[in-house]
Design an enzyme around this catalytic site. Structure first.
Site, PDB file in Angstrom:
ATOM      1  N   LYS A  22      27.997  38.380  79.588  1.00 35.41           N
ATOM      2  CA  LYS A  22      27.230  39.157  78.610  1.00 35.41           C
ATOM      3  C   LYS A  22      27.772  38.955  77.199  1.00 35.41           C
ATOM      4  O   LYS A  22      27.015  38.771  76.258  1.00 35.41           O
ATOM      5  CB  LYS A  22      27.283  40.637  78.974  1.00 35.41           C
ATOM      6  CG  LYS A  22      26.653  41.543  77.935  1.00 35.41           C
ATOM      7  CD  LYS A  22      26.898  42.999  78.227  1.00 35.41           C
ATOM      8  CE  LYS A  22      28.272  43.387  77.772  1.00 35.41           C
ATOM      9  NZ  LYS A  22      28.501  44.813  77.663  1.00 35.41           N
ATOM     10  N   ASN A  23      29.090  38.976  77.053  1.00 40.62           N
ATOM     11  CA  ASN A  23      29.673  38.877  75.721  1.00 40.62           C
ATOM     12  C   ASN A  23      29.513  37.494  75.103  1.00 40.62           C
ATOM     13  O   ASN A  23      29.710  37.341  73.904  1.00 40.62           O
ATOM     14  CB  ASN A  23      31.145  39.277  75.754  1.00 40.62           C
ATOM     15  CG  ASN A  23      31.325  40.758  76.018  1.00 40.62           C
ATOM     16  OD1 ASN A  23      30.445  41.548  75.702  1.00 40.62           O
ATOM     17  ND2 ASN A  23      32.431  41.134  76.608  1.00 40.62           N
ATOM     18  N   ARG A 102      25.813  48.618  71.331  1.00 42.66           N
ATOM     19  CA  ARG A 102      26.666  48.379  70.173  1.00 42.66           C
ATOM     20  C   ARG A 102      26.460  46.980  69.600  1.00 42.66           C
ATOM     21  O   ARG A 102      26.659  46.750  68.415  1.00 42.66           O
ATOM     22  CB  ARG A 102      28.129  48.569  70.543  1.00 42.66           C
ATOM     23  CG  ARG A 102      28.471  50.021  70.843  1.00 42.66           C
ATOM     24  CD  ARG A 102      29.893  50.143  71.285  1.00 42.66           C
ATOM     25  NE  ARG A 102      30.046  49.432  72.564  1.00 42.66           N
ATOM     26  CZ  ARG A 102      31.193  49.152  73.128  1.00 42.66           C
ATOM     27  NH1 ARG A 102      32.311  49.487  72.526  1.00 42.66           N
ATOM     28  NH2 ARG A 102      31.249  48.527  74.273  1.00 42.66           N
ATOM     29  N   CYS A 122      22.122  50.393  51.395  1.00 40.07           N
ATOM     30  CA  CYS A 122      22.460  49.829  52.696  1.00 40.07           C
ATOM     31  C   CYS A 122      21.407  50.202  53.738  1.00 40.07           C
ATOM     32  O   CYS A 122      21.702  50.247  54.917  1.00 40.07           O
ATOM     33  CB  CYS A 122      23.839  50.311  53.131  1.00 40.07           C
ATOM     34  SG  CYS A 122      23.934  52.091  53.340  1.00 40.07           S
TER      35      CYS A 122
END
Length: 140
Positions: A22-23, A102, A122
């Site tokens: 996944k990462n 995240r 922002c």
């Protein structure tokens, strides 16, 4: 474990199927925003974060064709996605999508690089950050 002890007189042989990570997959999926050429990713794990990233990319205009899983031993194995970011339609994402993972911040760099998206303050950054108590204050 410091070492593996093998007893026997014959050499080891065989194959081991390595599952997708996944990462590694999430940044590659976000990188599809950098090009208008199709990107084919194989051996993607079947995880909620992969699905959430796919939904986030679709929100930005990326066309995703999810191929049938390919059996091990072929040129590719696991789930196969073909991502095409030929037309980016949006540089913002709904809060409900980005709050789920995240890793949603991974799309910021490619979106800015590809579309040169600029907004006052922002606001563009806040739209891509998931909800967090440690998120930057609203005044940036």
């Amino acid at each position: 474990m410091d070492r593996i002890l093998i007893r026997g007189g014959s050499p080891l042989s065989g194959t081991i199927k390595i599952g997708g990570a996944k990462n590694a997959a999430l940044p590659l999926m976000a990188a599809s925003l950098l090009s208008d050429e199709p990107l084919i990713l194989a051996n993607l794990p079947d995880l909620a974060d992969i699905t959430a990233m796919a939904n986030l990319l679709v929100q930005h205009g990326v066309a995703i064709d999810i191929g049938a899983p390919v059996e091990a031993g072929a040129d590719r194995s696991g789930r196969v996605f073909e991502l095409s970011a030929r037309h980016i339609t949006s540089t913002t994402a709904p809060y409900d999508l980005v709050r789920k993972m995240r890793a949603s911040f991974l799309v910021l760099g490619p979106l800015v690089a590809r579309r040169r998206a600029r907004r006052k303050g922002c606001a563009a950054l806040r739209s891509c950050f998931p909800a967090s108590r440690s998120a930057p204050p609203r005044t940036c």
